[in-house]
Design a protein around this motif. Structure first.
Motif, PDB file in Angstrom:
ATOM      1  N   VAL A 169       0.842  -1.205   0.000  1.00 31.35           N
ATOM      2  CA  VAL A 169       0.000   0.000   0.000  1.00 31.35           C
ATOM      3  C   VAL A 169       0.873   1.250   0.000  1.00 31.35           C
ATOM      4  O   VAL A 169       0.626   2.197  -0.758  1.00 31.35           O
ATOM      5  CB  VAL A 169      -0.960  -0.022   1.219  1.00 31.35           C
ATOM      6  CG1 VAL A 169      -1.647   1.316   1.395  1.00 31.35           C
ATOM      7  CG2 VAL A 169      -1.980  -1.137   1.060  1.00 31.35           C
ATOM      8  N   ILE A 170       1.895   1.269   0.840  1.00 30.72           N
ATOM      9  CA  ILE A 170       2.786   2.441   0.903  1.00 30.72           C
ATOM     10  C   ILE A 170       3.513   2.631  -0.419  1.00 30.72           C
ATOM     11  O   ILE A 170       3.649   3.754  -0.911  1.00 30.72           O
ATOM     12  CB  ILE A 170       3.764   2.306   2.082  1.00 30.72           C
ATOM     13  CG1 ILE A 170       2.990   2.415   3.408  1.00 30.72           C
ATOM     14  CG2 ILE A 170       4.871   3.356   2.009  1.00 30.72           C
ATOM     15  CD1 ILE A 170       3.812   2.146   4.633  1.00 30.72           C
ATOM     16  N   SER A 171       3.962   1.538  -1.053  1.00 27.08           N
ATOM     17  CA  SER A 171       4.652   1.642  -2.343  1.00 27.08           C
ATOM     18  C   SER A 171       3.741   2.225  -3.414  1.00 27.08           C
ATOM     19  O   SER A 171       4.155   3.075  -4.205  1.00 27.08           O
ATOM     20  CB  SER A 171       5.140   0.259  -2.791  1.00 27.08           C
ATOM     21  OG  SER A 171       6.009  -0.286  -1.858  1.00 27.08           O
ATOM     22  N   ILE A 172       2.490   1.784  -3.424  1.00 25.42           N
ATOM     23  CA  ILE A 172       1.536   2.303  -4.416  1.00 25.42           C
ATOM     24  C   ILE A 172       1.283   3.784  -4.180  1.00 25.42           C
ATOM     25  O   ILE A 172       1.225   4.584  -5.122  1.00 25.42           O
ATOM     26  CB  ILE A 172       0.228   1.478  -4.384  1.00 25.42           C
ATOM     27  CG1 ILE A 172       0.501   0.074  -4.925  1.00 25.42           C
ATOM     28  CG2 ILE A 172      -0.879   2.159  -5.161  1.00 25.42           C
ATOM     29  CD1 ILE A 172      -0.635  -0.903  -4.730  1.00 25.42           C
ATOM     30  N   MET A 173       1.144   4.181  -2.919  1.00 27.15           N
ATOM     31  CA  MET A 173       0.909   5.602  -2.610  1.00 27.15           C
ATOM     32  C   MET A 173       2.110   6.459  -3.020  1.00 27.15           C
ATOM     33  O   MET A 173       1.938   7.542  -3.584  1.00 27.15           O
ATOM     34  CB  MET A 173       0.612   5.766  -1.116  1.00 27.15           C
ATOM     35  CG  MET A 173      -0.750   5.225  -0.711  1.00 27.15           C
ATOM     36  SD  MET A 173      -1.070   5.246   1.058  1.00 27.15           S
ATOM     37  CE  MET A 173      -0.745   6.931   1.489  1.00 27.15           C
ATOM     38  N   VAL A 174       3.320   5.990  -2.744  1.00 31.16           N
ATOM     39  CA  VAL A 174       4.526   6.739  -3.118  1.00 31.16           C
ATOM     40  C   VAL A 174       4.613   6.868  -4.639  1.00 31.16           C
ATOM     41  O   VAL A 174       4.926   7.940  -5.181  1.00 31.16           O
ATOM     42  CB  VAL A 174       5.784   6.066  -2.531  1.00 31.16           C
ATOM     43  CG1 VAL A 174       7.057   6.630  -3.134  1.00 31.16           C
ATOM     44  CG2 VAL A 174       5.801   6.217  -1.014  1.00 31.16           C
ATOM     45  N   LEU A 175       4.320   5.790  -5.358  1.00 34.70           N
ATOM     46  CA  LEU A 175       4.345   5.829  -6.826  1.00 34.70           C
ATOM     47  C   LEU A 175       3.303   6.817  -7.352  1.00 34.70           C
ATOM     48  O   LEU A 175       3.574   7.596  -8.271  1.00 34.70           O
ATOM     49  CB  LEU A 175       4.097   4.435  -7.393  1.00 34.70           C
ATOM     50  CG  LEU A 175       4.120   4.300  -8.908  1.00 34.70           C
ATOM     51  CD1 LEU A 175       5.494   4.692  -9.452  1.00 34.70           C
ATOM     52  CD2 LEU A 175       3.775   2.896  -9.326  1.00 34.70           C
ATOM     53  N   PHE A 176       2.109   6.816  -6.778  1.00 36.58           N
ATOM     54  CA  PHE A 176       1.051   7.740  -7.183  1.00 36.58           C
ATOM     55  C   PHE A 176       1.484   9.188  -6.968  1.00 36.58           C
ATOM     56  O   PHE A 176       1.336  10.041  -7.854  1.00 36.58           O
ATOM     57  CB  PHE A 176      -0.242   7.425  -6.421  1.00 36.58           C
ATOM     58  CG  PHE A 176      -1.344   8.379  -6.724  1.00 36.58           C
ATOM     59  CD1 PHE A 176      -1.694   9.389  -5.830  1.00 36.58           C
ATOM     60  CD2 PHE A 176      -2.041   8.308  -7.928  1.00 36.58           C
ATOM     61  CE1 PHE A 176      -2.707  10.280  -6.126  1.00 36.58           C
ATOM     62  CE2 PHE A 176      -3.055   9.194  -8.226  1.00 36.58           C
ATOM     63  CZ  PHE A 176      -3.392  10.187  -7.320  1.00 36.58           C
ATOM     64  N   VAL A 177       2.029   9.497  -5.784  1.00 38.94           N
ATOM     65  CA  VAL A 177       2.478  10.861  -5.501  1.00 38.94           C
ATOM     66  C   VAL A 177       3.599  11.259  -6.455  1.00 38.94           C
ATOM     67  O   VAL A 177       3.644  12.388  -6.960  1.00 38.94           O
ATOM     68  CB  VAL A 177       2.931  10.980  -4.023  1.00 38.94           C
ATOM     69  CG1 VAL A 177       3.658  12.282  -3.770  1.00 38.94           C
ATOM     70  CG2 VAL A 177       1.732  10.835  -3.099  1.00 38.94           C
ATOM     71  N   LEU A 179       4.074  10.162  -9.532  1.00 38.07           N
ATOM     72  CA  LEU A 179       3.507  10.397 -10.869  1.00 38.07           C
ATOM     73  C   LEU A 179       2.743  11.718 -10.934  1.00 38.07           C
ATOM     74  O   LEU A 179       2.790  12.428 -11.941  1.00 38.07           O
ATOM     75  CB  LEU A 179       2.587   9.239 -11.269  1.00 38.07           C
ATOM     76  CG  LEU A 179       3.292   7.910 -11.555  1.00 38.07           C
ATOM     77  CD1 LEU A 179       2.269   6.813 -11.791  1.00 38.07           C
ATOM     78  CD2 LEU A 179       4.217   8.050 -12.746  1.00 38.07           C
ATOM     79  N   VAL A 180       2.027  12.062  -9.872  1.00 39.73           N
ATOM     80  CA  VAL A 180       1.271  13.304  -9.855  1.00 39.73           C
ATOM     81  C   VAL A 180       2.212  14.509  -9.764  1.00 39.73           C
ATOM     82  O   VAL A 180       2.013  15.523 -10.433  1.00 39.73           O
ATOM     83  CB  VAL A 180       0.257  13.305  -8.684  1.00 39.73           C
ATOM     84  CG1 VAL A 180      -0.347  14.678  -8.466  1.00 39.73           C
ATOM     85  CG2 VAL A 180      -0.825  12.270  -8.940  1.00 39.73           C
ATOM     86  N   ALA A 181       3.263  14.403  -8.976  1.00 38.70           N
ATOM     87  CA  ALA A 181       4.158  15.537  -8.745  1.00 38.70           C
ATOM     88  C   ALA A 181       5.157  15.756  -9.872  1.00 38.70           C
ATOM     89  O   ALA A 181       5.653  16.864 -10.063  1.00 38.70           O
ATOM     90  CB  ALA A 181       4.913  15.333  -7.430  1.00 38.70           C
ATOM     91  N   THR A 182       5.453  14.732 -10.652  1.00 36.92           N
ATOM     92  CA  THR A 182       6.448  14.857 -11.714  1.00 36.92           C
ATOM     93  C   THR A 182       5.752  15.232 -13.020  1.00 36.92           C
ATOM     94  O   THR A 182       4.820  14.549 -13.453  1.00 36.92           O
ATOM     95  CB  THR A 182       7.185  13.507 -11.907  1.00 36.92           C
ATOM     96  OG1 THR A 182       7.673  13.089 -10.655  1.00 36.92           O
ATOM     97  CG2 THR A 182       8.336  13.660 -12.872  1.00 36.92           C
ATOM     98  N   PRO A 183       6.207  16.325 -13.671  1.00 38.87           N
ATOM     99  CA  PRO A 183       5.577  16.700 -14.953  1.00 38.87           C
ATOM    100  C   PRO A 183       5.938  15.671 -16.028  1.00 38.87           C
ATOM    101  O   PRO A 183       7.023  15.106 -16.032  1.00 38.87           O
ATOM    102  CB  PRO A 183       6.175  18.063 -15.270  1.00 38.87           C
ATOM    103  CG  PRO A 183       7.423  18.136 -14.471  1.00 38.87           C
ATOM    104  CD  PRO A 183       7.244  17.245 -13.289  1.00 38.87           C
TER     105      PRO A 183
END
Length: 196
Positions: A169-177, A179-183
């Protein structure tokens, strides 16, 4: 059949304890508690060292003076002192204070070792003779025992078995953040074309 204890005797003992407990609680003295720990450390040369530490606590309400520690359970035929001393002394140990002492030994022979408690002596200002306290004993040590080689990644398997779903769960959340934060590269290329 045994005779039952009369209720009046039980009440008399309880009353005596209740009357005596304030006197015991009101006495101001140092109260020494000591915890002795030992662990084994295997060297690449095949030798084994014993790391010993003793924590001395003053749980009482007064200062303990002339505090000394003596741990003579380590026979010179079985162990060499490599670092530190098996005995130590201090001028005082304040109420609520802690003193830690450690030393390192190298084992000379293979076998089970059962260590005795360390002896702590201290002085109370109102009493002339030294008071004695004992540390906790250590668990038996299997010196130079044949141990199976430690399996690599064993700790990682245990962690994944225990916390695998949480790590996912933590890995998925970090990946999501991320992807959202990186242009995105395509968005950056369109932005540079518009500027021209």
């Amino acid at each position: 059949m045994a005779n039952p204890i009369p209720r009046s005797a039980v009440f008399a003992v309880l009353a005596l304890l209740l009357l005596a407990s304030p006197c015991l609680a009101a006495s101001d003295v140092p109260f020494i508690v000591a915890h002795k720990k030992a662990s084994l450390k295997r060297l690449k040369s095949g030798a084994e060292r014993v790391l010993v530490s003793v924590d001395i606590y003053n749980q009482g309400s007064l200062i303990a003076y002339d505090v000394s520690l003596s741990d003579d359970s380590w026979s010179q035929e079985l162990f060499d002192v490599v670092n530190g001393n098996t005995s130590q002394s201090w001028e005082r140990l304040d109420a609520g204070g802690l003193i830690s002492h450690s030393f390192e030994l190298e084992a000379k022979e293979k076998g089970m070792f059962f260590g005795a408690p360390a002896i702590i002596k201290f002085r109370i200002p109102t009493k002339a003779p030294l008071q004695v306290a004992y540390s906790t004993p250590i668990l038996p040590l299997d010196i130079l025992a044949e141990r199976p080689p430690e399996k690599k990644f064993e700790w990682a398997k245990r962690l994944l078995a225990k916390y695998g779903s949480l790590i996912s769960v933590i890995s998925i959340m970090v990946l999501f953040v991320y992807l959202v934060a990186t242009p995105s590269k395509s968005g950056a290329a369109k932005g540079s074309k518009k500027r021209r």
